[in-house]
Design an enzyme around this catalytic site. Structure first.
Site, mmCIF file in Angstrom:
data_model
loop_
_atom_site.group_PDB
_atom_site.id
_atom_site.type_symbol
_atom_site.label_atom_id
_atom_site.label_comp_id
_atom_site.label_asym_id
_atom_site.label_seq_id
_atom_site.Cartn_x
_atom_site.Cartn_y
_atom_site.Cartn_z
ATOM 1 N N HIS A 1 -12.403 -57.882 -7.538
ATOM 2 C CA HIS A 1 -13.528 -57.077 -8.029
ATOM 3 C C HIS A 1 -14.202 -57.776 -9.210
ATOM 4 O O HIS A 1 -15.434 -57.916 -9.248
ATOM 5 C CB HIS A 1 -13.004 -55.695 -8.440
ATOM 6 C CG HIS A 1 -14.001 -54.829 -9.140
ATOM 7 N ND1 HIS A 1 -14.641 -53.775 -8.522
ATOM 8 C CD2 HIS A 1 -14.464 -54.849 -10.428
ATOM 9 C CE1 HIS A 1 -15.464 -53.200 -9.392
ATOM 10 N NE2 HIS A 1 -15.368 -53.829 -10.550
ATOM 11 N N GLU A 2 -13.407 -58.227 -10.177
ATOM 12 C CA GLU A 2 -13.970 -58.881 -11.356
ATOM 13 C C GLU A 2 -14.615 -60.224 -11.006
ATOM 14 O O GLU A 2 -15.680 -60.572 -11.539
ATOM 15 C CB GLU A 2 -12.883 -59.072 -12.423
ATOM 16 C CG GLU A 2 -12.297 -57.786 -12.969
ATOM 17 C CD GLU A 2 -13.350 -56.849 -13.532
ATOM 18 O OE1 GLU A 2 -14.363 -57.336 -14.066
ATOM 19 O OE2 GLU A 2 -13.168 -55.618 -13.434
ATOM 20 N N HIS B 1 -18.129 -59.896 -9.689
ATOM 21 C CA HIS B 1 -19.148 -59.749 -10.738
ATOM 22 C C HIS B 1 -19.641 -61.118 -11.194
ATOM 23 O O HIS B 1 -20.838 -61.318 -11.426
ATOM 24 C CB HIS B 1 -18.564 -59.015 -11.951
ATOM 25 C CG HIS B 1 -18.435 -57.534 -11.783
ATOM 26 N ND1 HIS B 1 -19.432 -56.757 -11.237
ATOM 27 C CD2 HIS B 1 -17.430 -56.676 -12.122
ATOM 28 C CE1 HIS B 1 -19.044 -55.482 -11.240
ATOM 29 N NE2 HIS B 1 -17.844 -55.422 -11.764
ATOM 30 N N GLU C 1 -20.989 -51.748 -9.664
ATOM 31 C CA GLU C 1 -19.562 -51.473 -9.495
ATOM 32 C C GLU C 1 -19.237 -51.191 -8.025
ATOM 33 O O GLU C 1 -18.214 -51.641 -7.510
ATOM 34 C CB GLU C 1 -19.137 -50.297 -10.375
ATOM 35 C CG GLU C 1 -19.191 -50.582 -11.863
ATOM 36 C CD GLU C 1 -18.335 -51.765 -12.273
ATOM 37 O OE1 GLU C 1 -17.287 -51.995 -11.629
ATOM 38 O OE2 GLU C 1 -18.707 -52.458 -13.230
#
Length: 306
Positions: A140-141, A144, A215
């Site tokens: 997930h990070e 980004h 997100e």
């Protein structure tokens, strides 16, 4: 370098529109300050200097605020191994790896580009998550970073920070120095404070709208890259539940960086703050992961995650 994280055209459009609108707001803000303060050199120099500082040093500021430190493979071999594997799968540069000695379970990514990025996790997160859950959070990070939305949020948040600082400065200046100013100076300060407050409010809303979508985009990208949306769903449920048990007063010191966190530090009863959250609700995120799990043919249960 183009990573193997799925491109998200809707995210790109939203980032472009947000930056365009904030750019117009930025120009209007600077112009208003120049007219009110009658010193365009001072305004432009200060604003450009602070924008440059935020762009170049945002990763260091975030690490300092979160008490994070860079860690090498010898100290956290498993963490480095997971990030190495995900970066290889995604075909992207490996970010700097950092750890924060905080019990609050969370993670964040920051940096101006994929080649100058930092991914930081807290020791509280490392203690609580299973390997597959940690992989989902790190994916997930990393998404980004790959989608460059972390850089956009860093730049976008700059205007709100400056406006907020000016409001605070004007407020305290009026409180402690009001008697020494003439009426014209008071009018100018009131006008500057009003313009800054309006700019802060508009930038606040624009950033929140972009942040909530990014997100969801990061959840999608992570689930598709790892092929295990149930692991990410399990991590979300676990982290959100543990954050809800942390006293709100202990979370206030880190809430300024909510836009960068995996899960916002809102406490057990977010109340009105939840309406202006930087993240979509847990229910929205789990619902999306459930749909992706069904598409991939994976049973969306925590038992499958580990």
């Amino acid at each position: 370098m183009q990573s193997r994280f799925r491109s998200d055209r809707r995210l790109t459009v939203r980032m472009t529109v947000t930056l365009f609108l904030l750019g117009l707001l930025y120009v209007a803000f600077v112009a208003a300050l120049v007219v009110l303060l009658k010193s365009w050199v001072l305004v432009v120099v200060v604003v450009v200097a602070m924008l440059g500082a935020q762009y170049w040093f945002s990763d260091r500021v975030a690490l300092f605020a979160m008490r994070g430190r860079v860690v090498e493979r010898e100290e956290y071999p498993e963490l480095h191994t997971v990030i190495d594997r995900l970066c290889a799968i995604a075909d992207m540069p490996k970010p700097v790896v950092a750890v924060s000695e905080m019990d609050m379970p969370n993670a964040f990514a920051t940096g101006r580009s994929p080649d100058h990025a930092v991914v930081c996790v807290t020791t509280g997160l490392l203690r609580r998550l299973e390997p597959a859950e940690l992989e989902g959070v790190l994916a997930h990070e990393l998404s980004h970073v790959a989608h460059k939305d972390v850089a956009v949020i860093t730049i976008a948040s700059f205007l709100g920070v400056i406006a907020g600082l000016i409001v605070r400065f004007a407020f305290y200046s009026q409180m402690f120095g009001g008697a020494r100013r003439d009426q014209n100076a008071a009018v100018v300060f009131a006008a500057v404070m009003g313009v800054s407050a309006a700019v802060y409010a508009i930038s606040f809303l624009l950033i929140r709208a972009l942040s909530r979508y990014r997100e969801l985009a990061a959840d999608r990208a992570a689930a598709q890259l790892t092929g295990r949306p149930s692991a990410l769903a399990s991590a979300l449920t676990k982290v959100s539940g543990d954050l809800a048990r942390i006293p709100t007063k202990d979370l206030r010191t880190v809430q300024a960086f909510n836009a960068f966190y995996f899960t916002p530090a809102l406490g057990s009863e977010p109340g009105v703050a939840g309406l202006f959250s930087t993240h979509p609700s847990l229910e929205q995120r789990l619902e999306q992961l459930g749909r992706i799990s069904a598409e991939l043919g994976e049973a969306a249960t925590p038992g499958k995650a580990g």
